[in-house]
Design an enzyme around this catalytic site. Structure first.
Site, PDB file in Angstrom:
ATOM      1  N   ARG A  72       0.835  -1.195   0.000  1.00 57.44           N
ATOM      2  CA  ARG A  72       0.000   0.000   0.000  1.00 57.44           C
ATOM      3  C   ARG A  72       0.877   1.255   0.000  1.00 57.44           C
ATOM      4  O   ARG A  72       2.083   1.185   0.241  1.00 57.44           O
ATOM      5  CB  ARG A  72      -0.917   0.002   1.223  1.00 57.44           C
ATOM      6  CG  ARG A  72      -2.042  -1.010   1.170  1.00 57.44           C
ATOM      7  CD  ARG A  72      -2.816  -1.085   2.473  1.00 57.44           C
ATOM      8  NE  ARG A  72      -2.041  -1.678   3.544  1.00 57.44           N
ATOM      9  CZ  ARG A  72      -2.463  -1.828   4.804  1.00 57.44           C
ATOM     10  NH1 ARG A  72      -3.670  -1.389   5.137  1.00 57.44           N
ATOM     11  NH2 ARG A  72      -1.699  -2.393   5.719  1.00 57.44           N
ATOM     12  N   LYS A  83       1.544   2.030   7.173  1.00 61.39           N
ATOM     13  CA  LYS A  83       1.868   1.245   8.361  1.00 61.39           C
ATOM     14  C   LYS A  83       2.762   2.009   9.319  1.00 61.39           C
ATOM     15  O   LYS A  83       3.370   3.026   8.974  1.00 61.39           O
ATOM     16  CB  LYS A  83       2.543  -0.066   7.965  1.00 61.39           C
ATOM     17  CG  LYS A  83       1.600  -1.069   7.314  1.00 61.39           C
ATOM     18  CD  LYS A  83       0.371  -1.367   8.172  1.00 61.39           C
ATOM     19  CE  LYS A  83       0.704  -2.111   9.452  1.00 61.39           C
ATOM     20  NZ  LYS A  83      -0.509  -2.347  10.286  1.00 61.39           N
ATOM     21  N   TYR A 110      -1.076   4.782  10.370  1.00 58.08           N
ATOM     22  CA  TYR A 110      -1.464   3.842  11.417  1.00 58.08           C
ATOM     23  C   TYR A 110      -0.283   3.652  12.363  1.00 58.08           C
ATOM     24  O   TYR A 110       0.861   3.518  11.915  1.00 58.08           O
ATOM     25  CB  TYR A 110      -1.832   2.480  10.826  1.00 58.08           C
ATOM     26  CG  TYR A 110      -3.162   2.434  10.114  1.00 58.08           C
ATOM     27  CD1 TYR A 110      -4.352   2.658  10.794  1.00 58.08           C
ATOM     28  CD2 TYR A 110      -3.226   2.145   8.749  1.00 58.08           C
ATOM     29  CE1 TYR A 110      -5.571   2.614  10.142  1.00 58.08           C
ATOM     30  CE2 TYR A 110      -4.439   2.088   8.082  1.00 58.08           C
ATOM     31  CZ  TYR A 110      -5.613   2.329   8.793  1.00 58.08           C
ATOM     32  OH  TYR A 110      -6.814   2.277   8.134  1.00 58.08           O
ATOM     33  N   HIS A 149      -0.908   2.008  16.067  1.00 51.81           N
ATOM     34  CA  HIS A 149      -1.207   0.862  16.936  1.00 51.81           C
ATOM     35  C   HIS A 149      -0.184   0.753  18.066  1.00 51.81           C
ATOM     36  O   HIS A 149       0.483  -0.269  18.250  1.00 51.81           O
ATOM     37  CB  HIS A 149      -1.240  -0.436  16.114  1.00 51.81           C
ATOM     38  CG  HIS A 149      -2.291  -0.454  15.048  1.00 51.81           C
ATOM     39  ND1 HIS A 149      -3.641  -0.504  15.324  1.00 51.81           N
ATOM     40  CD2 HIS A 149      -2.197  -0.409  13.695  1.00 51.81           C
ATOM     41  CE1 HIS A 149      -4.335  -0.503  14.199  1.00 51.81           C
ATOM     42  NE2 HIS A 149      -3.483  -0.434  13.196  1.00 51.81           N
ATOM     43  N   GLU A 184      -5.915   5.225  13.433  1.00 56.03           N
ATOM     44  CA  GLU A 184      -6.863   4.329  14.111  1.00 56.03           C
ATOM     45  C   GLU A 184      -7.547   4.950  15.324  1.00 56.03           C
ATOM     46  O   GLU A 184      -8.489   4.350  15.877  1.00 56.03           O
ATOM     47  CB  GLU A 184      -6.177   3.018  14.524  1.00 56.03           C
ATOM     48  CG  GLU A 184      -5.216   3.108  15.694  1.00 56.03           C
ATOM     49  CD  GLU A 184      -3.804   3.505  15.288  1.00 56.03           C
ATOM     50  OE1 GLU A 184      -2.920   3.476  16.159  1.00 56.03           O
ATOM     51  OE2 GLU A 184      -3.585   3.844  14.103  1.00 56.03           O
ATOM     52  N   ASP A 192      -2.920  -6.358  15.486  1.00 62.28           N
ATOM     53  CA  ASP A 192      -2.239  -5.062  15.543  1.00 62.28           C
ATOM     54  C   ASP A 192      -2.293  -4.458  16.942  1.00 62.28           C
ATOM     55  O   ASP A 192      -1.418  -3.670  17.322  1.00 62.28           O
ATOM     56  CB  ASP A 192      -2.886  -4.067  14.568  1.00 62.28           C
ATOM     57  CG  ASP A 192      -2.277  -4.144  13.179  1.00 62.28           C
ATOM     58  OD1 ASP A 192      -1.108  -4.555  13.070  1.00 62.28           O
ATOM     59  OD2 ASP A 192      -2.963  -3.804  12.210  1.00 62.28           O
TER      60      ASP A 192
END
Length: 375
Positions: free
Chosen positions: A15, A75, A94, A96, A118, A270
């Site tokens: 991605r 990520k 993101y 996490h 998130e 995650d």
């Protein structure tokens, strides 16, 4: 603002933070965008499409990080990327963090301002930047689970949909949110017998109305989880506590009692995972067998369908990226309480209460950082 888009370097992650269409929107507003060479060529966005949209192309990630006021990724930053961050730089991706103290401490040391997709919310209290990837992961969970049930994958040799004269497989979904609902939808499409377990009675009612004759719903208790899991061929963990570590709903002891060759797919990995036997895996080595049960715990499931995922994520993130670029992060967060909840780390401080609690770190409220409240 100068915006940088590095190529993702997590294992089998294809991605990309911005599509050419998003770049075009940013450039039309007077912003400069630099994209790393080959960042999205594997998903059908060659460098020329970014050039046509107005971006410049950099040969290395270090050039992108050195250029940018704001880094837009997908990520969580890997160690080499954390090392490239600098004080005052904005990171939008993101993160996490609740299950990753090492990354959190690295981001704190960088001095960067780190906004996590998130934990951004909307007016309904939902998570609009997590939702598209939860949709993808939920739908993928059933197809990968069905594959893992095949004998050569270590599974019990069960066909989820069954055939005439042979019963369908039993699928249990823990959590009735976006990921769980999409998992249930796909499992029903496979022809499986499907049960969703959730602690929200209103949500269970909604699911019952959505799938009135095709879905069983159970209120979440230890007894309900144990009974359902022991009868399951495939269990999908889709539990989410925003910003916090996932609760461990299935113990090792319970996994040990499951039928050999059953499958666990942990979408919540995650955030640490909701099975006690879960440990992170990659697309290169997605599964392992523990206590006789196949585990699929890939931390970037949507990366397997990277083109679909990139476009879906970009549709959701673009309005927030534009706000951060147009206004600067301070004003954008001050103006939007939902984007404000995305701030996780700033200038060496954790600014999300759940992350600080789960990692045992100090906490400074975002409102204090922005001068909207006193310490």
């Amino acid at each position: 603002m100068k915006i940088g888009v590095p190529k993702e370097i997590k294992t089998h992650e294809y991605r990309v933070g911005l599509t050419p269409a998003a770049v075009r929107e940013l450039v039309s507003r007077g912003h400069q965008v630099m994209v790393q060479q080959g960042a999205a060529v594997s998903i059908g966005f060659p460098d020329d499409t970014y050039r046509a949209a107005g971006a410049s192309i950099a040969a290395t990630a270090l050039e992108v990080f050195a250029f940018a006021d704001m880094i837009v990724k997908v990520k969580e930053p890997q160690p080499s990327e954390i090392a490239a961050l600098r004080e005052g730089q904005v990171l939008f991706t993101y993160l996490h963090l609740a299950a990753d103290k090492e990354q959190t401490q690295g981001l704190m040391l960088s001095g960067a301002t780190c906004i996590a997709y998130e934990t951004v919310t909307d007016a309904r209290g939902a998570l609009p930047l997590l939702a598209p990837m939860s949709e993808v992961a939920g739908r993928m969970s059933v197809q990968v689970g069905a594959h893992c049930l095949e004998k050569e994958q270590g599974g019990a040799g069960v066909l989820l949909g069954g055939v005439p004269g042979v019963p369908a497989g039993n699928v249990v979904v823990l959590g009735g949110g976006v990921a769980g609902t999409n998992a249930a939808r796909m499992a029903i499409g496979f022809g499986a017998t499907v049960t969703v377990i959730d602690r929200s009675l209103p949500r269970l009612r909604e699911l019952d109305q959505m799938f009135p004759t095709q879905l069983h719903t159970l209120y979440s208790t230890a007894d309900a989880i144990e009974s359902a899991v022991l009868n399951a061929d495939l269990v999908i963990g889709a539990v989410l506590v925003p910003g916090a570590a996932a609760p461990k709903l299935v113990s090792r002891e319970l996994v040990r009692k499951m039928r050999p060759g059953s499958v666990l797919v942990d979408i919540a990995i995650d955030q640490g995972g909701c099975f006690e036997t879960s440990k992170p895996t990659t697309h290169a080595n997605p599964t392992y067998v523990e206590e006789g049960v196949v585990h699929y715990c890939v931390t970037n499931m949507p990366g397997a369908v990277a083109r679909t995922s990139t476009i879906a994520l970009g549709n959701a993130t673009l309005p927030f990226t534009l706000a951060l670029a147009d206004k600067g992060w301070r004003q954008a967060l001050a103006d939007d309480p939902h984007l404000r909840r995305g701030l996780n780390v700033h200038a060496g401080q954790v600014t999300h209460a759940a992350v600080a609690h789960d990692l045992g770190l100090g906490f400074q409220a975002t409102e204090v950082v922005l001068g909207l409240a006193s310490a």
